[in-house]
Motif scaffolding. Structure first.
Motif, PDB file in Angstrom:
ATOM      1  N   ARG A 226      -5.631   6.246   9.487  1.00 30.90           N
ATOM      2  CA  ARG A 226      -4.999   5.853   8.294  1.00 30.90           C
ATOM      3  C   ARG A 226      -3.769   6.632   7.744  1.00 30.90           C
ATOM      4  O   ARG A 226      -3.045   5.953   7.178  1.00 30.90           O
ATOM      5  CB  ARG A 226      -6.090   4.959   7.439  1.00 30.90           C
ATOM      6  CG  ARG A 226      -6.778   3.922   7.908  1.00 30.90           C
ATOM      7  CD  ARG A 226      -7.563   3.059   6.833  1.00 30.90           C
ATOM      8  NE  ARG A 226      -8.848   3.958   6.476  1.00 30.90           N
ATOM      9  CZ  ARG A 226     -10.011   3.750   6.701  1.00 30.90           C
ATOM     10  NH1 ARG A 226     -10.097   2.515   7.461  1.00 30.90           N
ATOM     11  NH2 ARG A 226     -10.956   4.039   6.344  1.00 30.90           N
ATOM     12  N   THR A 229      -0.949   6.412   9.583  1.00 30.57           N
ATOM     13  CA  THR A 229      -0.238   5.092   9.611  1.00 30.57           C
ATOM     14  C   THR A 229       0.352   5.006   8.344  1.00 30.57           C
ATOM     15  O   THR A 229       1.571   4.250   8.035  1.00 30.57           O
ATOM     16  CB  THR A 229      -1.281   3.886   9.674  1.00 30.57           C
ATOM     17  OG1 THR A 229      -1.961   4.044  11.228  1.00 30.57           O
ATOM     18  CG2 THR A 229      -0.934   2.581   9.840  1.00 30.57           C
ATOM     19  N   HIS A 230      -0.242   5.422   7.096  1.00 25.55           N
ATOM     20  CA  HIS A 230       0.505   5.272   5.907  1.00 25.55           C
ATOM     21  C   HIS A 230       1.675   6.236   5.839  1.00 25.55           C
ATOM     22  O   HIS A 230       2.857   5.464   5.313  1.00 25.55           O
ATOM     23  CB  HIS A 230      -0.543   5.769   4.769  1.00 25.55           C
ATOM     24  CG  HIS A 230      -1.794   4.981   4.693  1.00 25.55           C
ATOM     25  ND1 HIS A 230      -1.757   3.343   4.895  1.00 25.55           N
ATOM     26  CD2 HIS A 230      -2.792   5.093   3.865  1.00 25.55           C
ATOM     27  CE1 HIS A 230      -2.760   2.894   4.727  1.00 25.55           C
ATOM     28  NE2 HIS A 230      -3.777   3.774   4.093  1.00 25.55           N
ATOM     29  N   ALA A 233       4.424   4.113   7.619  1.00 26.93           N
ATOM     30  CA  ALA A 233       4.943   2.951   6.900  1.00 26.93           C
ATOM     31  C   ALA A 233       5.634   3.496   5.544  1.00 26.93           C
ATOM     32  O   ALA A 233       6.685   2.565   5.439  1.00 26.93           O
ATOM     33  CB  ALA A 233       3.550   2.250   6.378  1.00 26.93           C
ATOM     34  N   ALA A 234       5.425   4.628   5.086  1.00 27.16           N
ATOM     35  CA  ALA A 234       6.262   5.346   3.885  1.00 27.16           C
ATOM     36  C   ALA A 234       7.730   5.546   4.629  1.00 27.16           C
ATOM     37  O   ALA A 234       8.792   5.249   3.961  1.00 27.16           O
ATOM     38  CB  ALA A 234       5.622   6.248   3.283  1.00 27.16           C
ATOM     39  N   ARG A 247       5.760  -0.355  -3.543  1.00 30.21           N
ATOM     40  CA  ARG A 247       5.342  -0.116  -2.364  1.00 30.21           C
ATOM     41  C   ARG A 247       4.890   1.470  -2.074  1.00 30.21           C
ATOM     42  O   ARG A 247       3.762   1.504  -1.425  1.00 30.21           O
ATOM     43  CB  ARG A 247       6.289  -0.652  -1.286  1.00 30.21           C
ATOM     44  CG  ARG A 247       6.409  -2.221  -1.415  1.00 30.21           C
ATOM     45  CD  ARG A 247       7.263  -2.629  -0.090  1.00 30.21           C
ATOM     46  NE  ARG A 247       8.619  -2.246  -0.252  1.00 30.21           N
ATOM     47  CZ  ARG A 247       9.474  -2.414   0.762  1.00 30.21           C
ATOM     48  NH1 ARG A 247       8.980  -2.805   2.010  1.00 30.21           N
ATOM     49  NH2 ARG A 247      10.762  -2.044   0.456  1.00 30.21           N
ATOM     50  N   LEU A 248       5.855   2.191  -2.232  1.00 29.82           N
ATOM     51  CA  LEU A 248       5.826   3.456  -2.400  1.00 29.82           C
ATOM     52  C   LEU A 248       4.574   4.019  -3.157  1.00 29.82           C
ATOM     53  O   LEU A 248       3.603   5.181  -2.798  1.00 29.82           O
ATOM     54  CB  LEU A 248       6.939   4.591  -2.567  1.00 29.82           C
ATOM     55  CG  LEU A 248       7.775   4.654  -1.242  1.00 29.82           C
ATOM     56  CD1 LEU A 248       9.069   5.360  -2.014  1.00 29.82           C
ATOM     57  CD2 LEU A 248       7.347   5.019  -0.011  1.00 29.82           C
ATOM     58  N   LEU A 251       1.204   3.093  -1.542  1.00 27.06           N
ATOM     59  CA  LEU A 251       0.774   3.809  -0.329  1.00 27.06           C
ATOM     60  C   LEU A 251       0.222   5.166  -0.894  1.00 27.06           C
ATOM     61  O   LEU A 251      -0.565   5.626  -0.458  1.00 27.06           O
ATOM     62  CB  LEU A 251       1.927   4.019   0.369  1.00 27.06           C
ATOM     63  CG  LEU A 251       2.363   2.963   1.551  1.00 27.06           C
ATOM     64  CD1 LEU A 251       3.499   3.224   2.127  1.00 27.06           C
ATOM     65  CD2 LEU A 251       1.269   2.694   2.486  1.00 27.06           C
ATOM     66  N   GLU A 254      -3.287   4.819  -1.575  1.00 24.30           N
ATOM     67  CA  GLU A 254      -3.986   5.018  -0.256  1.00 24.30           C
ATOM     68  C   GLU A 254      -4.131   6.052   0.327  1.00 24.30           C
ATOM     69  O   GLU A 254      -5.118   6.402   0.910  1.00 24.30           O
ATOM     70  CB  GLU A 254      -3.283   3.850   0.561  1.00 24.30           C
ATOM     71  CG  GLU A 254      -3.330   2.234   0.217  1.00 24.30           C
ATOM     72  CD  GLU A 254      -4.835   1.782   0.019  1.00 24.30           C
ATOM     73  OE1 GLU A 254      -5.569   1.941   0.795  1.00 24.30           O
ATOM     74  OE2 GLU A 254      -5.202   1.406  -1.365  1.00 24.30           O
ATOM     75  N   PHE A 255      -3.183   6.823   0.244  1.00 24.23           N
ATOM     76  CA  PHE A 255      -3.158   8.154   0.900  1.00 24.23           C
ATOM     77  C   PHE A 255      -4.181   8.916   0.026  1.00 24.23           C
ATOM     78  O   PHE A 255      -5.014   9.916   0.666  1.00 24.23           O
ATOM     79  CB  PHE A 255      -1.795   9.070   0.367  1.00 24.23           C
ATOM     80  CG  PHE A 255      -0.916   8.812   1.443  1.00 24.23           C
ATOM     81  CD1 PHE A 255      -1.035   9.109   2.736  1.00 24.23           C
ATOM     82  CD2 PHE A 255       0.511   8.468   1.427  1.00 24.23           C
ATOM     83  CE1 PHE A 255      -0.213   8.953   3.949  1.00 24.23           C
ATOM     84  CE2 PHE A 255       1.518   8.159   2.055  1.00 24.23           C
ATOM     85  CZ  PHE A 255       1.096   8.472   3.529  1.00 24.23           C
ATOM     86  N   ARG A 286       3.088  11.516  -5.503  1.00 23.61           N
ATOM     87  CA  ARG A 286       2.937  10.433  -6.511  1.00 23.61           C
ATOM     88  C   ARG A 286       3.712  10.726  -7.601  1.00 23.61           C
ATOM     89  O   ARG A 286       4.619   9.806  -8.209  1.00 23.61           O
ATOM     90  CB  ARG A 286       1.485  10.083  -6.702  1.00 23.61           C
ATOM     91  CG  ARG A 286       0.626   9.578  -5.728  1.00 23.61           C
ATOM     92  CD  ARG A 286      -0.610   9.471  -6.433  1.00 23.61           C
ATOM     93  NE  ARG A 286      -0.558   8.419  -7.397  1.00 23.61           N
ATOM     94  CZ  ARG A 286      -1.718   7.898  -7.882  1.00 23.61           C
ATOM     95  NH1 ARG A 286      -3.137   8.533  -7.642  1.00 23.61           N
ATOM     96  NH2 ARG A 286      -1.821   7.090  -9.029  1.00 23.61           N
TER      97      ARG A 286
END
Length: 293
Positions: A226, A229-230, A233-234, A247-248, A251, A254-255, A286
């Motif tokens: 995951r 995958t993240h 996606a980023a 959106r970032l 993510l 989620e990271f 972040r």
């Protein structure tokens, strides 16, 4: 197309007839788009236009538009308020006759408040409309300049964020190698747990539960997959058009969730180190994402 930042400054100046003006547009970070307009009295009609212009260019951030406008005092014929002069003279006449004061001089009278009127010419509707149209155009130019500055900031942020994603991917790759040690360490831990339970009246179901719990902690492949995958996606978001900040930011959360789970599951010291390294990089990621529109 690169992402855009949310901070910047732009200035535009203009002249039309006796009028001069300056428009300043600046913006700082904000969760949503918030536009504020400040202008001199008589130009309130430009506020709606300024807000709509900002909404057409930006999606997030606190945008401030400041208008300063003034008319030259030489724009109209100078007028003297003769009635007021007569009143001043009448008021001082008894003092002059009694010798208490000297007769007033011409320049002294002209310096009194209200005697001299700059006499600004009245503007007709067409002239006023032309003035506001010219200022409105410069508000648009100032906002275009602000957008260009925000785009430049976004280009810099894109490189920084891509660098953090690269570091995350590198740590994930090293964690995959460290994860290979995890099953062996878990087996040793399970053997010790069984030895501890041997002196007790332990049911087979209890042993199965212990084994299942340790086995679940041994497998971190899902978290690593995951995370990879993240990161992919980023990178896709960075290459797309349109606002990317929300959106970032999602993510990044989620990271952190996956990194926390990975650290909690870690039995191998190298895997624990990888989890802590991931958290440190994600915190930096972040922080930069907060600046993205």
């Amino acid at each position: 197309m690169s992402i855009e930042g949310m901070t910047g400054f732009s200035r535009r100046e203009g002249v039309l007839g006796a009028w001069t003006w300056a428009v300043e547009a600046r913006s700082v970070n904000g969760r949503n788009l918030e536009t504020r307009f400040r202008g001199p009295p008589g130009f309130d009609g430009l506020e709606r236009m300024a807000r709509e212009a900002a909404q057409g260019r930006f999606h997030r951030g606190q945008v401030g538009i400041n208008l300063q406008a003034r008319r030259s005092e030489t724009g109209g014929a100078v007028k003297i308020n003769h009635e007021l002069v007569d009143r001043y003279l009448a008021a001082i006449d008894p003092l002059v006759k009694s010798g208490k004061v000297r007769p007033p001089s011409g320049d002294g009278l002209l310096a009194l408040r209200g005697v001299v009127d700059p006499g600004e010419d009245e503007e007709d509707a067409d002239a006023r409309a032309a003035l506001e149209a010219a200022i409105a155009a410069d508000i648009g130019h100032a906002l275009d300049g602000l957008k260009a500055v925000r785009r430049s900031e976004g280009e810099a942020l894109s490189g920084i964020i891509a660098g953090f994603l690269g570091r995350i991917e590198a740590v994930v790759a090293s964690a995959r190698a460290a994860a290979e040690e995890q099953p062996g360490l878990i087996r040793e831990r399970f053997a010790r747990r069984i030895a501890e339970l041997a002196g007790e009246a332990v049911s087979e179901d209890r042993i199965v539960q212990e084994a299942a719990l340790l086995a679940a902690r041994a497998d971190v492949r899902e978290e690593l997959d995951r995370l990879a995958t993240h990161a992919e996606a980023a990178r896709t978001i960075l290459a797309e058009d349109g606002p990317a900040g929300r959106r970032l930011d999602f993510l990044a959360q989620e990271f952190m969730r996956e990194a926390s789970t990975l650290t909690a599951k870690a039995a191998a010291p190298a895997l624990t180190t990888a989890g802590l390294d991931l958290k440190a990089v994600i915190d930096q990621l972040r922080e930069q994402v907060q600046n993205v529109e």
